[in-house]
Design a protein around this motif. Structure first.
Motif, short mmCIF file in Angstrom:
data_model
loop_
_atom_site.label_atom_id
_atom_site.label_comp_id
_atom_site.label_asym_id
_atom_site.label_seq_id
_atom_site.Cartn_x
_atom_site.Cartn_y
_atom_site.Cartn_z
N ASP A 157 0.81 -1.23 0.00
CA ASP A 157 0.00 0.00 0.00
C ASP A 157 0.84 1.27 0.00
OD1 ASP A 157 -2.34 -1.47 0.03
OD2 ASP A 157 -2.44 -1.52 2.22
N ASP A 158 2.14 1.13 -0.11
CA ASP A 158 3.03 2.29 -0.05
C ASP A 158 3.52 2.67 -1.45
OD1 ASP A 158 2.99 2.47 2.81
OD2 ASP A 158 4.43 0.82 2.89
N LEU A 159 3.63 3.98 -1.67
CA LEU A 159 4.10 4.51 -2.94
C LEU A 159 5.49 5.10 -2.73
CD1 LEU A 159 3.14 5.13 -5.87
CD2 LEU A 159 2.50 7.39 -5.03
N PHE A 160 6.43 4.77 -3.63
CA PHE A 160 7.80 5.28 -3.53
C PHE A 160 8.16 6.00 -4.82
CE2 PHE A 160 7.72 1.75 -0.60
CZ PHE A 160 8.43 2.21 0.48
N ILE A 161 8.85 7.14 -4.66
CA ILE A 161 9.41 7.86 -5.79
C ILE A 161 10.92 7.82 -5.59
CG2 ILE A 161 9.59 10.06 -6.99
CD1 ILE A 161 6.78 10.70 -5.90
N MET A 162 11.62 7.16 -6.51
CA MET A 162 13.05 6.95 -6.36
C MET A 162 13.82 7.74 -7.42
SD MET A 162 13.16 2.91 -5.43
CE MET A 162 12.37 2.37 -6.92
N ASP A 163 14.86 8.40 -6.97
CA ASP A 163 15.76 9.12 -7.87
C ASP A 163 16.60 8.09 -8.61
OD1 ASP A 163 17.98 10.44 -9.01
OD2 ASP A 163 17.88 12.03 -7.51
N GLN A 164 16.40 7.98 -9.90
CA GLN A 164 17.05 6.96 -10.71
C GLN A 164 18.58 7.09 -10.66
OE1 GLN A 164 15.17 6.85 -14.49
NE2 GLN A 164 16.46 5.23 -15.31
N HIS A 165 19.10 8.29 -10.70
CA HIS A 165 20.54 8.50 -10.69
C HIS A 165 21.14 8.17 -9.32
CE1 HIS A 165 19.13 11.03 -14.08
NE2 HIS A 165 20.12 10.40 -14.67
N ALA A 166 20.46 8.53 -8.25
CA ALA A 166 20.95 8.21 -6.91
C ALA A 166 20.95 6.70 -6.68
CB ALA A 166 20.09 8.90 -5.85
N CYS A 167 19.92 6.01 -7.15
CA CYS A 167 19.87 4.55 -7.04
C CYS A 167 21.04 3.92 -7.79
CB CYS A 167 18.55 4.01 -7.57
SG CYS A 167 17.13 4.44 -6.56
N ASP A 168 21.35 4.44 -8.97
CA ASP A 168 22.46 3.92 -9.75
C ASP A 168 23.79 4.15 -9.04
OD1 ASP A 168 23.62 2.79 -12.24
OD2 ASP A 168 24.44 4.82 -12.45
N GLU A 169 23.97 5.33 -8.44
CA GLU A 169 25.20 5.63 -7.72
C GLU A 169 25.36 4.70 -6.52
OE1 GLU A 169 25.42 9.74 -6.66
OE2 GLU A 169 25.31 10.40 -8.75
#
Length: 97
Positions: free
Chosen positions: A21-33
């Motif tokens: 039930d949770d929504l996440f917005i992830m920074d694609q570049h930060a995740c890659d780093e």
């Protein structure tokens, strides 16, 4: 995040996912780093080069204790110390690598 459902991407750099039930917005570049750093940290072996002569280190008694308590961390990061138990508390360690 293995069970995350990808809902989409917006602004050319953010991934929107849902986990239950949770929504996440992830920074694609930060995740890659983070991924690249953790992979590098896990797979890299630091090569050591011995010093010609051990380098005396001027540390307080509490700093010496911190080094002694965390010797394994220093060794994993390429630092080796010679420990001289027969001297005063501030000249106990010499850097040998």
């Amino acid at each position: 995040f293995n069970i995350a459902q990808i809902l989409g991407q917006f602004n050319l750099g953010f991934i929107v996912t849902r986990v239950r039930d949770d929504l996440f917005i992830m920074d694609q570049h930060a995740c890659d780093e983070i991924y690249r750093f953790e992979t590098l940290h896990r797979t890299t072996k630091i090569h050591e080069q011995k010093l010609i002569r051990p380098l005396p280190i001027d540390l307080s008694a509490s700093e010496v204790q911190v080094v002694m308590d965390n010797m394994d961390v220093f060794e994993k990061n390429g630092f080796r110390f010679q420990v001289n138990e027969n001297t005063d508390e501030t000249n106990t360690l010499k850097l040998s690598l």
